[in-house]
Design a protein around this motif. Structure first.
Motif, PDB file in Angstrom:
ATOM      1  N   SER A 213      -1.802   8.169  -4.318  1.00  0.00           N
ATOM      2  CA  SER A 213      -3.084   7.864  -3.769  1.00  0.00           C
ATOM      3  C   SER A 213      -2.886   7.967  -1.735  1.00  0.00           C
ATOM      4  CB  SER A 213      -3.537   6.569  -3.817  1.00  0.00           C
ATOM      5  OG  SER A 213      -4.076   6.512  -4.979  1.00  0.00           O
ATOM      6  N   LYS A 214      -3.823   8.245  -1.023  1.00  0.00           N
ATOM      7  CA  LYS A 214      -3.750   8.322   0.335  1.00  0.00           C
ATOM      8  C   LYS A 214      -4.246   7.138   1.025  1.00  0.00           C
ATOM      9  CE  LYS A 214      -3.952  13.345  -0.033  1.00  0.00           C
ATOM     10  NZ  LYS A 214      -4.842  14.577   0.167  1.00  0.00           N
ATOM     11  N   GLU A 215      -4.287   5.993   0.564  1.00  0.00           N
ATOM     12  CA  GLU A 215      -4.711   4.575   1.258  1.00  0.00           C
ATOM     13  C   GLU A 215      -3.787   4.459   2.657  1.00  0.00           C
ATOM     14  OE1 GLU A 215      -7.290   3.356   0.452  1.00  0.00           O
ATOM     15  OE2 GLU A 215      -7.872   4.126  -1.211  1.00  0.00           O
TER      16      GLU A 215
ATOM     17  N   LYS B  14      -7.834  -1.810  -4.007  1.00  0.00           N
ATOM     18  CA  LYS B  14      -7.980  -0.261  -3.968  1.00  0.00           C
ATOM     19  C   LYS B  14      -7.265   0.104  -5.554  1.00  0.00           C
ATOM     20  CE  LYS B  14      -8.981   0.563   0.125  1.00  0.00           C
ATOM     21  NZ  LYS B  14      -8.722  -0.775   0.575  1.00  0.00           N
ATOM     22  N   GLU B  15      -7.869   1.040  -6.291  1.00  0.00           N
ATOM     23  CA  GLU B  15      -7.319   1.271  -7.596  1.00  0.00           C
ATOM     24  C   GLU B  15      -7.054   2.738  -7.899  1.00  0.00           C
ATOM     25  OE1 GLU B  15     -10.280  -0.103 -10.555  1.00  0.00           O
ATOM     26  OE2 GLU B  15     -10.221  -2.375 -10.116  1.00  0.00           O
ATOM     27  N   ALA B  16      -6.071   2.789  -8.866  1.00  0.00           N
ATOM     28  CA  ALA B  16      -5.487   4.233  -9.180  1.00  0.00           C
ATOM     29  C   ALA B  16      -4.986   4.071 -10.673  1.00  0.00           C
ATOM     30  CB  ALA B  16      -4.535   4.750  -8.074  1.00  0.00           C
TER      31      ALA B  16
ATOM     32  N   ASN C  15       0.615   4.258  -2.815  1.00  0.00           N
ATOM     33  CA  ASN C  15       0.480   5.423  -2.504  1.00  0.00           C
ATOM     34  C   ASN C  15       1.531   6.396  -3.199  1.00  0.00           C
ATOM     35  OD1 ASN C  15      -1.652   4.874  -0.966  1.00  0.00           O
ATOM     36  ND2 ASN C  15      -0.695   5.081   1.047  1.00  0.00           N
TER      37      ASN C  15
ATOM     38  N   SER D  70       0.944   6.028  -7.121  1.00  0.00           N
ATOM     39  CA  SER D  70      -0.187   6.716  -7.766  1.00  0.00           C
ATOM     40  C   SER D  70      -0.717   7.998  -7.099  1.00  0.00           C
ATOM     41  CB  SER D  70      -1.276   6.009  -7.555  1.00  0.00           C
ATOM     42  OG  SER D  70      -1.459   5.665  -6.388  1.00  0.00           O
TER      43      SER D  70
ATOM     44  N   THR E 251       0.913  -1.094  -0.010  1.00  0.00           N
ATOM     45  CA  THR E 251       0.009  -0.172  -0.073  1.00  0.00           C
ATOM     46  C   THR E 251       0.834   1.466  -0.043  1.00  0.00           C
ATOM     47  OG1 THR E 251      -1.721  -1.162   1.145  1.00  0.00           O
ATOM     48  CG2 THR E 251      -1.858   1.111   1.053  1.00  0.00           C
TER      49      THR E 251
ATOM     50  N   ASN F 154      -4.735  12.932   6.583  1.00  0.00           N
ATOM     51  CA  ASN F 154      -6.167  12.162   6.164  1.00  0.00           C
ATOM     52  C   ASN F 154      -7.229  12.017   7.181  1.00  0.00           C
ATOM     53  OD1 ASN F 154      -4.658  11.671   3.926  1.00  0.00           O
ATOM     54  ND2 ASN F 154      -4.180   9.654   4.129  1.00  0.00           N
TER      55      ASN F 154
END
Length: 838
Positions: free
Chosen positions: A127-129, A142-144, A122, A125, A118, A614
């Motif tokens: 992202s902020k998982e 999770k997709e990005a 992050n 991509s 993860t 977040n």
């Protein structure tokens, strides 16, 4: 589109060939190469197979094979909005469009729990998982998307899994995703500090015959340990390119996806499909089963699943593979051959096939590492063992854990009060500005009493939320969270669960929704359901503002201890309820506790701050969404109707007071008498206004609702305002505070902008009834209220999560009724017994 969807006489350009390696090789050898033009000639009488023209040859393919060839048709190319080809399309233009579409790569991230998937996702991509140094953080895919070197990567972060058998939901999910979605490249993320265990999953991916790139994550830790790994040689042995990465620092990620492009375009010379040698006896057993699976009539399965992988799984008694096999025309023959092969192995080896295959895989891994790795002095492992000797000690471990939890809650109060006071001052200043500068009327009341009191009453707790999540993030990132589960394992066994259930429960201190989703890491369904049902007793961050307000008003001397006691009480109630439900409903055998204890790691400030922000941003989003709407709704229900008979009577009393005191002041002779009369007049008017506001609220729509439910809540010591606050908290627990801010703030207009909500609550008194003049929030009432908030109806989002994860509204509704009923009983006992002694 897929080649099998192409109509007769239509042409298209091949974008990519999906499916397993051997299938791709055979298809490309037949001429179905990306970039080539293919034309449909005709369908067979029964529409299968289909004849195509490619590279000047006519070739027949079954529809199950054509389904795995992705193409761009003329029609599809012309329908693209940005297409410059106005109604006509030459071969070169069609190929140009196909090349552009070919540059989209579907990548799946696969790896063990806690390997850094993860974090890598992050960084790659943006992202902020959520990430954490313990298993089970990613509980869903999770997709990005992102772009690099002209390619578009669609990456999917799959749940962490140790294997690809059907033992746990994660293993099944990952395997199903790979076979159903057919990603172009699988990035196998492995923890470089624990190669032998992580490479077991790699061995399974090798058997699946798919394109893989190996991300050797946390490579810096491997180097610090003194170990030396020849990644090039190991890559050649495995037939998989290896890229060292350090996802937490963002190192090696660009190089990793450069390598993904090379593998996708079939340009990497290292890539080859190897067969792990399982030994003569197992290989003979595999061949026996494989020969039956490879029937031409089974192409619908063998194009996606490697027959060798299926054969190995059948030897390992994999139930999901058996379901796949049962769809084949010769299913019975395959099953009988598998049974015979297992018997043959047991007779020859005196051991079950599953154990033999596992041993062989680890043997292959050990052999590969022996040739490519030079072990160093593992200081990190020694440090981890030294720390664990204290933190997981059978005597000291539990008190240390309790101490850490107490420090977390004490800091939430002691450190949070300074920025909290600063924000509170800002909200008060804004409220005072509105109070002094706007004209009297409904708009002023809406902004001042509704929006600022409602939203401002909740936003002041943002620092406390951030501090709480800072500590939770530290526990996760350092690896202590996994130790907490280990420490609690014995206690969890006492209630019929195991240590792995403790992780979702601890996550519940942040938010119950992801915590309930995290129960997917629990293999046993009954244990999973039971963990879901007791999770709402873990006080989520949404309840924290309610606790802080009431504790600040009634228990200001020991706030941290009271807050810690509430969280502890929730845990104790969860244990009691779990014990009861285990005996009455969820009677099942215990599942063995198997949970990884990762090495301790220094938390990365960037990751910790990102986690905090977040959660803080989610809290702020609630301010502008559900809490703003709820505040306006509560204010509206409390503002109307404006005029009643009683309010007219109170207004007449006010006029009489004004007339009476005007005459008295005018007839007074000396200055002292005038001063006394003015003071009395001011006091009388203030009492009249408070009486008017109390009467108006009691007869407003919100007052009618509150008085309607008050008889049910009166035995708990609650008045109608507390009742309305409790009902509003069904949507989200923060709304309890915004409702109180509106109700108590509107009651004290003279104090608006001067007193905090805690102070207003502390000063709240009954204006009518047998308790008239007494304080509403006594020590016993406050304790009763806090426990009710802790135990009753979880928010709607939590109930929805329980329904989704359990697959039934039955358990969601059961949670609604049993938690609310339990809350009423506990609060009743606390209030009634407490009043006997206080």
């Amino acid at each position: 589109m897929k080649l099998e969807e192409l109509k007769e006489s239509s042409r298209a350009v091949i974008i990519k060939v999906k499916g397993r390696g051997a299938f791709r090789k055979r298809i490309t050898e037949m001429g179905f190469v990306k970039g080539e033009t293919v034309t449909v000639v005709k369908n067979a009488p029964l529409r299968d197979p289909v004849e195509y023209t490619v590279m000047g040859y006519e070739v027949s393919l079954r529809r199950s094979e054509a389904e795995l060839i992705e193409v761009l048709s003329e029609t599809e190319a012309l329908s693209i909005e940005s297409s410059p080809f106005q109604g006509t399309l030459g071969t070169n233009n069609l190929k140009k469009s196909a090349r552009a579409k070919h540059k989209k790569i579907l990548v799946a991230l696969v790896g063990n729990p806690n390997c850094g998937k993860t974090t890598l996702f992050n960084h790659a991509s943006g992202s902020k998982e959520h990430t954490g140094n313990y298993s089970g953080v990613t509980v869903d895919a999770k997709e990005a998307q992102f772009q690099q070197n002209g390619y578009t990567f669609q990456i999917t972060d799959l749940p962490g899994t140790y294997s690809l058998t059907a033992y746990s939901p994660e293993e099944l999910y990952v395997r199903k995703y790979i076979f159903d979605e057919l990603p172009d490249v699988v990035v196998n993320v492995i923890d470089a500090s624990n190669l032998e265990r992580n490479l077991y999953l790699t061995a399974l991916l090798i058997d699946m015959d798919i394109k893989v790139v190996l991300a050797l994550n946390m490579f810096d830790e491997l180097e610090r340990s003194g170990d030396r790994l020849d990644t090039d040689s190991l890559g050649k042995l495995l037939g998989i390119p290896i890229v060292p990465t350090s996802a937490s620092k963002g190192k090696g990620i660009r190089e990793l996806f450069d390598e993904v492009i090379e593998v996708y375009e079939d340009r990497n010379p290292i890539v080859r499909h190897i067969h792990i040698n399982y030994g003569k006896e197992i290989e003979n057993a595999v061949k026996l089963i494989q020969s039956k699976i490879k029937s031409k009539q089974n192409l619908s399965i063998t194009t996606r699943y490697a027959p060798r992988f299926l054969a190995l799984n059948l030897l390992e008694n994999d139930t999901e593979t058996l379901k796949v096999i049962q769809k084949l025309h010769n299913a019975q023959e395959i099953e009988l051959s598998a049974i015979e092969a297992k018997k043959m192995l047991f007779r020859g080896m005196q051991e079950e096939a599953e154990s033999l295959i596992t041993d062989a895989r680890y043997g292959f891994i050990k052999g590969a590492l022996k040739e490519t790795m030079e072990p160093g002095n593992d200081k990190k492992h020694q440090i981890t063992e030294s720390i664990d000797a204290l933190l997981t000690h059978k005597i000291f471990g539990f008190p240390i854990f309790i101490f850490f939890m107490w420090v977390m809650f004490q800091s939430t109060f002691s450190l949070g009060k300074y920025p909290m006071q600063l924000i509170d001052s800002g909200v008060s200043a804004l409220s005072l500005l509105i109070h002094n500068n706007m004209q009297e009327g409904m708009l002023k009341d809406l902004i001042g009493d509704g929006i600022i009191n409602g939203v401002g009453g909740v936003i002041v707790f943002l620092p406390n939320i951030l501090i709480l999540f800072f500590f939770i993030s530290l526990m996760e990132d350092t690896g202590y969270m996994a130790r907490a589960a280990f420490i609690m394992d014995k206690l969890m066994h006492k209630i019929g669960l195991h240590g792995k259930s403790f992780i979702p429960l601890i996550m519940g201190f942040g938010c119950n929704v992801p915590a309930i989703m995290a129960t997917r890491t629990i293999e046993n369904r009954n244990d999973r359901l039971l963990t879901m049902l007791i999770n709402p007793f873990m006080s989520c961050s949404a309840r924290l503002p309610v606790y802080i307000v009431i504790i600040g008003a009634v228990f200001p001397q020991h706030p941290g201890t009271i807050l810690f006691s509430l969280y502890l009480f929730g845990i104790i109630m969860g244990i009691i309820v779990a014990k009861v439900l285990k005996k009455l409903i969820f009677k099942s055998k215990e599942t063995p506790f198997v949970m990884e204890l990762p090495p301790y790691r220094m938390p990365v400030a960037r990751t910790t701050m990102k986690h905090m922000w977040n959660k803080g941003s989610q809290y702020l989003q609630k301010m502008g969404g559900v809490i703003l709407v709820a505040s306006i709704l509560i204010w509206t229900l409390g503002y109307f109707p404006r005029n009643t008979e009683k309010s007219a009577e109170i207004e007449n009393q006010k006029n009489r007071i004004i007339q009476d005191y005007t005459k008295k002041i005018q007839s007074a002779r000396d200055t002292k008498a005038i001063s006394i009369l003015k003071s009395e007049f001011s006091e009388k008017i203030q009492q009249n206004e408070q009486k008017s506001e109390a009467e108006r609220q009691e007869n407003s729509y919100i007052g009618l609702i509150g008085r309607g439910i008050e008889p049910v809540l009166r035995p708990l010591g609650f008045d109608w305002k507390i009742g309305v606050s409790i009902v509003s908290g069904i949507a989200a627990k923060e709304i309890v505070v915004s409702t109180m801010s509106v109700l108590y703030g509107a009651d004290n207009k003279a104090a608006t902008g001067k007193e905090s909500l805690s102070q207003l609550i502390k000063n709240e008194i009954y204006t009518s009834g047998p308790k008239k003049g007494q304080y509403v929030f006594t020590t016993v009432t406050a304790a009763s209220f806090l426990l009710f908030i802790l135990l009753y109806f979880p928010c709607i989002a939590t109930i929805t999560a329980i329904k989704r994860e359990s697959g039934s509204w039955k358990w969601a509704l059961f949670t609604v009724f049993y938690t609310t009923g339990l809350a009423w009983i506990v609060s009743f006992l606390v209030y009634q017994i407490g009043n006997l002694f206080l």
